[in-house]
Design an enzyme around this catalytic site. Sequence first.
Site, PDB file in Angstrom:
ATOM      1  N   LYS A 250     -25.565  19.786 -13.002  1.00 31.34           N
ATOM      2  CA  LYS A 250     -25.301  20.503 -14.268  1.00 31.34           C
ATOM      3  C   LYS A 250     -25.825  19.702 -15.447  1.00 31.34           C
ATOM      4  CE  LYS A 250     -21.653  18.086 -16.258  1.00 31.34           C
ATOM      5  NZ  LYS A 250     -21.771  17.258 -17.424  1.00 31.34           N
TER       6      LYS A 250
ATOM      7  N   ASP B  91     -14.557  18.631 -13.552  1.00 28.26           N
ATOM      8  CA  ASP B  91     -15.841  19.346 -13.540  1.00 28.26           C
ATOM      9  C   ASP B  91     -15.989  20.296 -12.346  1.00 28.26           C
ATOM     10  OD1 ASP B  91     -17.043  18.427 -15.848  1.00 28.26           O
ATOM     11  OD2 ASP B  91     -18.016  16.712 -14.869  1.00 28.26           O
TER      12      ASP B  91
HETATM   13  O1  C5P Z   1     -10.836  14.963 -13.970  1.00 30.67           O
HETATM   14  P1  C5P Z   1     -11.658  13.771 -13.656  1.00 30.67           P
HETATM   15  O2  C5P Z   1     -10.990  12.862 -12.647  1.00 30.67           O
HETATM   16  O3  C5P Z   1     -13.055  14.069 -13.265  1.00 30.67           O
HETATM   17  O4  C5P Z   1     -11.756  12.940 -15.016  1.00 30.67           O
HETATM   18  C1  C5P Z   1     -12.219  11.616 -15.048  1.00 30.67           C
HETATM   19  C2  C5P Z   1     -11.754  10.958 -16.332  1.00 30.67           C
HETATM   20  O5  C5P Z   1     -12.391  11.569 -17.456  1.00 30.67           O
HETATM   21  C3  C5P Z   1     -10.267  11.123 -16.606  1.00 30.67           C
HETATM   22  O6  C5P Z   1      -9.523  10.105 -16.005  1.00 30.67           O
HETATM   23  C4  C5P Z   1     -10.200  11.034 -18.112  1.00 30.67           C
HETATM   24  O7  C5P Z   1     -10.271   9.685 -18.522  1.00 30.67           O
HETATM   25  C5  C5P Z   1     -11.504  11.681 -18.544  1.00 30.67           C
HETATM   26  N1  C5P Z   1     -11.376  13.115 -18.916  1.00 30.67           N
HETATM   27  C6  C5P Z   1     -10.669  13.451 -20.066  1.00 30.67           C
HETATM   28  N2  C5P Z   1     -10.580  14.773 -20.431  1.00 30.67           N
HETATM   29  C7  C5P Z   1     -11.159  15.740 -19.686  1.00 30.67           C
HETATM   30  C8  C5P Z   1     -11.900  15.407 -18.525  1.00 30.67           C
HETATM   31  C9  C5P Z   1     -11.982  14.069 -18.164  1.00 30.67           C
HETATM   32  O8  C5P Z   1     -10.127  12.592 -20.760  1.00 30.67           O
HETATM   33  N3  C5P Z   1     -11.076  17.020 -20.078  1.00 30.67           N
END
Ligand code: C5P
Length: 288
Positions: free
Chosen positions: A11, A137
Amino acid sequence: MIRLCETAYGKLNLTLDVRGKRPDGYHELEMVMISVSLADELTLELGTGEPWAVLCDCPGIPAGEDNLCWKAARIYCEAAGVDPDGLSIHVEKRIPAQAGMAGGSSDAAAVLRALNRHYGRFSAEQLRELGLRVGSDVPYCLFGGVALARGRGELLSRLPPLPGELYFVLAKPEFSVSTPALFRELDAAGVSVRPDTPAMLDAIRRGDRNAIGACLENAFEPLVARQYPIVERLRGVMLAHEAVGARLTGTGSVVFGLFCSKFKALSTALELRDLCPEVYLAEAVSAP
Ligand code: C5P
């Protein structure tokens, strides 16, 4: 044994806005996302009778249970109440890692899609809910194509396809950025640039390639570019070669340029190879 094959598209963020921090620690995002043809190929084997295995021949990509594919498969099997009696997942990696292209999330989404194609337990919406438990994502990677993503990234609306004759040059510099660390930095520094998301939506609806290029914006770019001057150099080369726009995707480190001419995209990619170890050409692809 049953073999399932699935393509996991990368993406790009045409826009990325960070609207604030939420009580749950995540950030409220608003992003225009597209899927591109640079893709991983996954092969799942069910019923191997062996312990689970995730295999990837690319250095730096975790194998085994640290891989998001494993997490996705575990969450799917628990939620569906199924046991494949041994599972092996082979990932042929094409999407650069730590690049802001959701490579790991897209692989996880492909695992969910493949398992659901076989077991058929969940609706598309339920599958996206499972995906959100794997990562922010993943729901978009299941949805695919041109979309507006809000919330943590899971509130998705479909947007019209991009106009034809658009070519993407992707340059992956050698550095990589920690996503949580960058969110913390942004919290401390404050957001200094915001995309004009309504203008981007309007540009897409009108199919105006120059306006789409002019509306590319990423709230993380100033922070990343300050630390890594290569970002501005890559953008500079792309814009000097008639890219209609060039930006960082996600938290980087891929910088992409948008071109109306395939020839210009190709000649720019060749020139960028002197600056950057990994350079790719891609086109937008529609939802899976
Ligand atoms: O959801 P995921 O584990 O992929 O997110 C990785 C990190 O990205 C989270 O721990 C957070 O620090 C940050 N994040 C965030 N807000 C979001 C998506 C991700 O703060 N909407």
